[in-house]
Design a protein around this motif. Sequence first.
Motif, PDB file in Angstrom:
ATOM      1  N   VAL A 187       0.888  -1.240  -0.295  1.00  0.00           N
ATOM      2  CA  VAL A 187       0.025  -0.072   0.050  1.00  0.00           C
ATOM      3  C   VAL A 187       0.847   1.213  -0.080  1.00  0.00           C
ATOM      4  O   VAL A 187       0.594   2.255  -0.941  1.00  0.00           O
ATOM      5  N   GLU A 188       1.849   1.269   0.958  1.00  0.00           N
ATOM      6  CA  GLU A 188       2.683   2.305   1.016  1.00  0.00           C
ATOM      7  C   GLU A 188       3.495   2.715  -0.366  1.00  0.00           C
ATOM      8  O   GLU A 188       3.580   3.697  -0.947  1.00  0.00           O
ATOM      9  N   GLU A 189       3.829   1.614  -0.900  1.00  0.00           N
ATOM     10  CA  GLU A 189       4.450   1.873  -2.508  1.00  0.00           C
ATOM     11  C   GLU A 189       3.713   2.214  -3.664  1.00  0.00           C
ATOM     12  O   GLU A 189       4.085   2.838  -4.495  1.00  0.00           O
ATOM     13  N   SER A 190       2.350   1.465  -3.510  1.00  0.00           N
ATOM     14  CA  SER A 190       1.438   2.352  -4.358  1.00  0.00           C
ATOM     15  C   SER A 190       1.139   3.857  -4.224  1.00  0.00           C
ATOM     16  O   SER A 190       0.836   4.459  -5.209  1.00  0.00           O
ATOM     17  N   GLU A 191       1.105   4.212  -2.908  1.00  0.00           N
ATOM     18  CA  GLU A 191       0.859   5.653  -2.773  1.00  0.00           C
ATOM     19  C   GLU A 191       2.040   6.548  -3.322  1.00  0.00           C
ATOM     20  O   GLU A 191       1.866   7.512  -3.581  1.00  0.00           O
ATOM     21  N   LEU A 192       3.179   5.791  -3.092  1.00  0.00           N
ATOM     22  CA  LEU A 192       4.330   6.652  -3.511  1.00  0.00           C
ATOM     23  C   LEU A 192       4.390   6.547  -5.038  1.00  0.00           C
ATOM     24  O   LEU A 192       4.706   7.577  -5.591  1.00  0.00           O
ATOM     25  N   LEU A 193       3.768   5.638  -5.898  1.00  0.00           N
ATOM     26  CA  LEU A 193       3.623   5.531  -7.276  1.00  0.00           C
ATOM     27  C   LEU A 193       2.601   6.720  -7.474  1.00  0.00           C
ATOM     28  O   LEU A 193       2.967   7.493  -8.722  1.00  0.00           O
ATOM     29  N   SER A 194       1.541   6.725  -6.938  1.00  0.00           N
ATOM     30  CA  SER A 194       0.446   7.730  -7.184  1.00  0.00           C
ATOM     31  C   SER A 194       1.037   9.192  -6.934  1.00  0.00           C
ATOM     32  O   SER A 194       0.867  10.066  -7.599  1.00  0.00           O
ATOM     33  N   ALA A 195       1.955   9.207  -5.933  1.00  0.00           N
ATOM     34  CA  ALA A 195       2.398  10.681  -5.610  1.00  0.00           C
ATOM     35  C   ALA A 195       3.409  11.189  -6.819  1.00  0.00           C
ATOM     36  O   ALA A 195       3.387  12.366  -7.247  1.00  0.00           O
ATOM     37  N   SER A 196       3.657  10.195  -7.352  1.00  0.00           N
ATOM     38  CA  SER A 196       4.965  10.367  -8.630  1.00  0.00           C
ATOM     39  C   SER A 196       4.280  10.428 -10.015  1.00  0.00           C
ATOM     40  O   SER A 196       5.008  10.636 -10.957  1.00  0.00           O
ATOM     41  N   GLY A 197       2.812  10.430  -9.931  1.00  0.00           N
ATOM     42  CA  GLY A 197       2.072  10.470 -11.141  1.00  0.00           C
ATOM     43  C   GLY A 197       2.087   9.133 -12.105  1.00  0.00           C
ATOM     44  O   GLY A 197       1.636   9.236 -13.326  1.00  0.00           O
ATOM     45  N   ALA A 198       2.356   8.195 -11.512  1.00  0.00           N
ATOM     46  CA  ALA A 198       2.479   6.736 -12.134  1.00  0.00           C
ATOM     47  C   ALA A 198       1.045   6.053 -11.891  1.00  0.00           C
ATOM     48  O   ALA A 198       0.934   4.859 -11.582  1.00  0.00           O
ATOM     49  N   ASP A 199      -0.016   6.688 -12.393  1.00  0.00           N
ATOM     50  CA  ASP A 199      -1.354   6.131 -12.434  1.00  0.00           C
ATOM     51  C   ASP A 199      -1.879   5.994 -13.633  1.00  0.00           C
ATOM     52  O   ASP A 199      -1.566   6.815 -14.674  1.00  0.00           O
ATOM     53  N   LEU A 200      -2.846   5.088 -14.088  1.00  0.00           N
ATOM     54  CA  LEU A 200      -3.184   4.695 -15.200  1.00  0.00           C
ATOM     55  C   LEU A 200      -3.714   6.115 -15.990  1.00  0.00           C
ATOM     56  O   LEU A 200      -4.572   6.948 -15.450  1.00  0.00           O
ATOM     57  N   ASP A 201      -3.179   6.374 -17.335  1.00  0.00           N
ATOM     58  CA  ASP A 201      -3.953   7.549 -18.141  1.00  0.00           C
ATOM     59  C   ASP A 201      -4.112   6.735 -19.462  1.00  0.00           C
ATOM     60  O   ASP A 201      -3.279   6.300 -20.355  1.00  0.00           O
ATOM     61  N   ARG A 202      -5.334   6.363 -19.924  1.00  0.00           N
ATOM     62  CA  ARG A 202      -5.580   5.598 -21.214  1.00  0.00           C
ATOM     63  C   ARG A 202      -5.028   6.488 -22.376  1.00  0.00           C
ATOM     64  O   ARG A 202      -4.480   6.015 -23.400  1.00  0.00           O
ATOM     65  N   GLU A 203      -5.254   7.948 -22.326  1.00  0.00           N
ATOM     66  CA  GLU A 203      -4.765   8.674 -23.532  1.00  0.00           C
ATOM     67  C   GLU A 203      -3.286   8.668 -23.815  1.00  0.00           C
ATOM     68  O   GLU A 203      -2.871   8.323 -24.788  1.00  0.00           O
ATOM     69  N   THR A 204      -2.563   8.682 -22.557  1.00  0.00           N
ATOM     70  CA  THR A 204      -1.202   8.796 -22.834  1.00  0.00           C
ATOM     71  C   THR A 204      -0.717   7.351 -23.207  1.00  0.00           C
ATOM     72  O   THR A 204       0.505   7.224 -23.886  1.00  0.00           O
ATOM     73  N   PHE A 205      -1.342   6.149 -22.621  1.00  0.00           N
ATOM     74  CA  PHE A 205      -0.830   4.823 -22.903  1.00  0.00           C
ATOM     75  C   PHE A 205      -1.167   4.596 -24.650  1.00  0.00           C
ATOM     76  O   PHE A 205      -0.102   4.127 -25.094  1.00  0.00           O
ATOM     77  N   GLN A 206      -2.168   5.142 -25.123  1.00  0.00           N
ATOM     78  CA  GLN A 206      -2.673   4.856 -26.400  1.00  0.00           C
ATOM     79  C   GLN A 206      -1.504   5.857 -27.398  1.00  0.00           C
ATOM     80  O   GLN A 206      -1.495   5.599 -28.640  1.00  0.00           O
ATOM     81  N   GLU A 207      -1.099   6.779 -26.876  1.00  0.00           N
ATOM     82  CA  GLU A 207      -0.025   7.897 -27.577  1.00  0.00           C
ATOM     83  C   GLU A 207       1.236   7.223 -27.483  1.00  0.00           C
ATOM     84  O   GLU A 207       2.281   7.807 -27.910  1.00  0.00           O
ATOM     85  N   GLY A 208       1.629   6.038 -26.752  1.00  0.00           N
ATOM     86  CA  GLY A 208       3.081   5.663 -26.470  1.00  0.00           C
ATOM     87  C   GLY A 208       3.883   6.544 -25.333  1.00  0.00           C
ATOM     88  O   GLY A 208       4.840   6.297 -25.726  1.00  0.00           O
ATOM     89  N   ILE A 209       3.145   6.980 -24.636  1.00  0.00           N
ATOM     90  CA  ILE A 209       3.937   7.805 -23.570  1.00  0.00           C
ATOM     91  C   ILE A 209       4.177   7.045 -22.403  1.00  0.00           C
ATOM     92  O   ILE A 209       5.102   7.172 -21.494  1.00  0.00           O
ATOM     93  N   THR A 210       2.885   6.148 -21.998  1.00  0.00           N
ATOM     94  CA  THR A 210       3.094   5.359 -20.604  1.00  0.00           C
ATOM     95  C   THR A 210       2.673   4.021 -21.052  1.00  0.00           C
ATOM     96  O   THR A 210       2.302   3.643 -22.070  1.00  0.00           O
ATOM     97  N   SER A 211       3.114   3.002 -19.946  1.00  0.00           N
ATOM     98  CA  SER A 211       2.717   1.602 -20.011  1.00  0.00           C
ATOM     99  C   SER A 211       2.165   1.338 -18.854  1.00  0.00           C
ATOM    100  O   SER A 211       2.785   1.025 -17.779  1.00  0.00           O
ATOM    101  N   PRO A 212       1.026   0.442 -19.205  1.00  0.00           N
ATOM    102  CA  PRO A 212       0.139  -0.116 -17.894  1.00  0.00           C
ATOM    103  C   PRO A 212       1.093  -1.175 -17.722  1.00  0.00           C
ATOM    104  O   PRO A 212       1.688  -2.055 -18.550  1.00  0.00           O
ATOM    105  N   VAL A 213       1.218  -1.534 -16.321  1.00  0.00           N
ATOM    106  CA  VAL A 213       2.231  -2.667 -15.786  1.00  0.00           C
ATOM    107  C   VAL A 213       1.215  -3.617 -14.849  1.00  0.00           C
ATOM    108  O   VAL A 213       0.689  -3.078 -13.960  1.00  0.00           O
ATOM    109  N   LEU A 214       1.346  -4.877 -15.083  1.00  0.00           N
ATOM    110  CA  LEU A 214       0.866  -5.904 -14.361  1.00  0.00           C
ATOM    111  C   LEU A 214       1.905  -7.017 -13.951  1.00  0.00           C
ATOM    112  O   LEU A 214       2.904  -7.172 -14.687  1.00  0.00           O
ATOM    113  N   PHE A 215       1.821  -7.502 -12.542  1.00  0.00           N
ATOM    114  CA  PHE A 215       2.875  -8.608 -12.363  1.00  0.00           C
ATOM    115  C   PHE A 215       1.835  -9.836 -12.443  1.00  0.00           C
ATOM    116  O   PHE A 215       0.773 -10.204 -12.348  1.00  0.00           O
TER     117      PHE A 215
END
Length: 532
Positions: free
Chosen positions: A232-260
């Motif tokens: 939970v703490e690491e997830s909150e750290l990710l959110s604070a750094s802007g590492a949350d899903l954004d469909r538009e930037t994903f389809q533009e090739g700027i971000t990549s959704p990650v799954l384990f």
Amino acid sequence: MPPDPHTENAADPAQEAARRRTFAIISHPDAGKSTLTESLALHCGAVQEAGHIHGKGDRGSTVSDWMSMEQERGISVTSASMQLEHRGTILNLLDTPGHADFSEDTYRVLAAVDAAVMLVDAAKGLEPQTMKLFAVCRHRGIPIITVINKWDRPGREALELMDEIREQTGLEPTPLTWPVGIAGEFGGFLDRRSGELVTVEPSAGGRHLAREQIRTPDEAAGADVDGWEQSVEESELLSASGADLDRETFQEGITSPVLFAAAVRHIGVPRILDALVELAPSPAPRPDVAGRDRALDEPFSAFTFKVQAGMDPAHRDRLAFIRVCSGVFRRGMTATTARTGKPFAMKYAHLSFGRDRDLTDLAYPGDVVGLVNASALTIGDTLYEAPPVEFPGLPRFAPEHFAVATPADRGRTKQFRRGMEQLESEGVVQVLRSERRGEEIPVLAAVGTMQFDVVEHRLTHEFRSAPRWETLPYGIARRTDEESAAALEAIGGVEVLRRGDGELLALFRDRWHVRGVERTREGLTLEPLVAA
């Protein structure tokens, strides 16, 4: 002729395209690509149990690895396609060769998809072949979903892998799930969008689906699950750094959704399917050679990206795989081949599932159809119904290995010749010929030496004509023309041959040899080929 009752009630192609996702899986060898393919098929109900047992040594016959050489070596050496369904969405999955020597085949597959799943080994991170394939995806504007696989084994820290993805690819990773516990102790993960804890109980031997239990954030906090608070703490750290899903930037090739995931145990795989349905783009209008988009609802058009024989030993037929780009494919229809201008009747058409096939009557944009005994088609051919269209061709890669192949048994020359013609049409290797050597002594040109292994295996087992090899001392090829060919042939250590597509290639020992010729013989045409 009366209308065919199987095909007259076709649906609107644009609407059907909207419920399709056509994607490939890319990875370095041994990252678990064929295992993930099998697990996806299992979750979609396409197979009843997985064909992968523990480890390569005990590997069963997976759906995608149908060639005996693949099963023996535990790697994919040819591409395969299959159609799955998840939550009412059609998933067209194109499995790609897992070895760098087959990068030309992989490039053709990537020309036919709209998205890619980049599979990363949790212990090894981003490896060279993964990065090569990533570069192709980026060049083609293909959005990428990243899957960190093998989290059930010891590996690197999750945050460290996120940093590596960011630094090596330039993509901003936006994890959808986050592991609870370190690599090697994978029993569950945090769903970052819902905040829920998903714990998983794998089936014995990994042959059947794993059982999931979902807990709310409050339930998870009260259950005293090891690693939950840190996750939970690491997830909150990710959110604070802007590492949350954004469909538009994903389809533009700027971000990549990650799954384990741990594909061999089917952990995390349902979330991969959900991500494909929710995030991956549906087929879009495809630009032709002039840059004009062919709208999805225009008449039928498609292009050939793969030719494969030997998938069914009982029939020895030849399949040409086409990606439908617009309109409706109807079994039995006649289209025009743009390269020749000749009509082509598509009477026998299949949706393939690995080596298995189902006869298909209709297909829509994004679908992959296998045309049986399509000997008139070659890789890159466009098929269309009026108005005419031609899509860009598929480039050939620069070969780096060269050898002469002749039949070991001269009494099997006819079978050898037939086999070479077949393998050339499939693009297994590039086949070069010259008047000096004669038509009966082809020079085989390959990106990697394992292509020669495939040639030897198939000539021996499919055509019963084992080859004899003579390795040639060349390491580089340059495109040339008729005017330069004679002058080049007179230079020691240079040989000029013609490829099956008509291109003249000049072969040299190495790049220093090329530079020496360019320096001393000005005016000669020596153009680089596309690098692998």
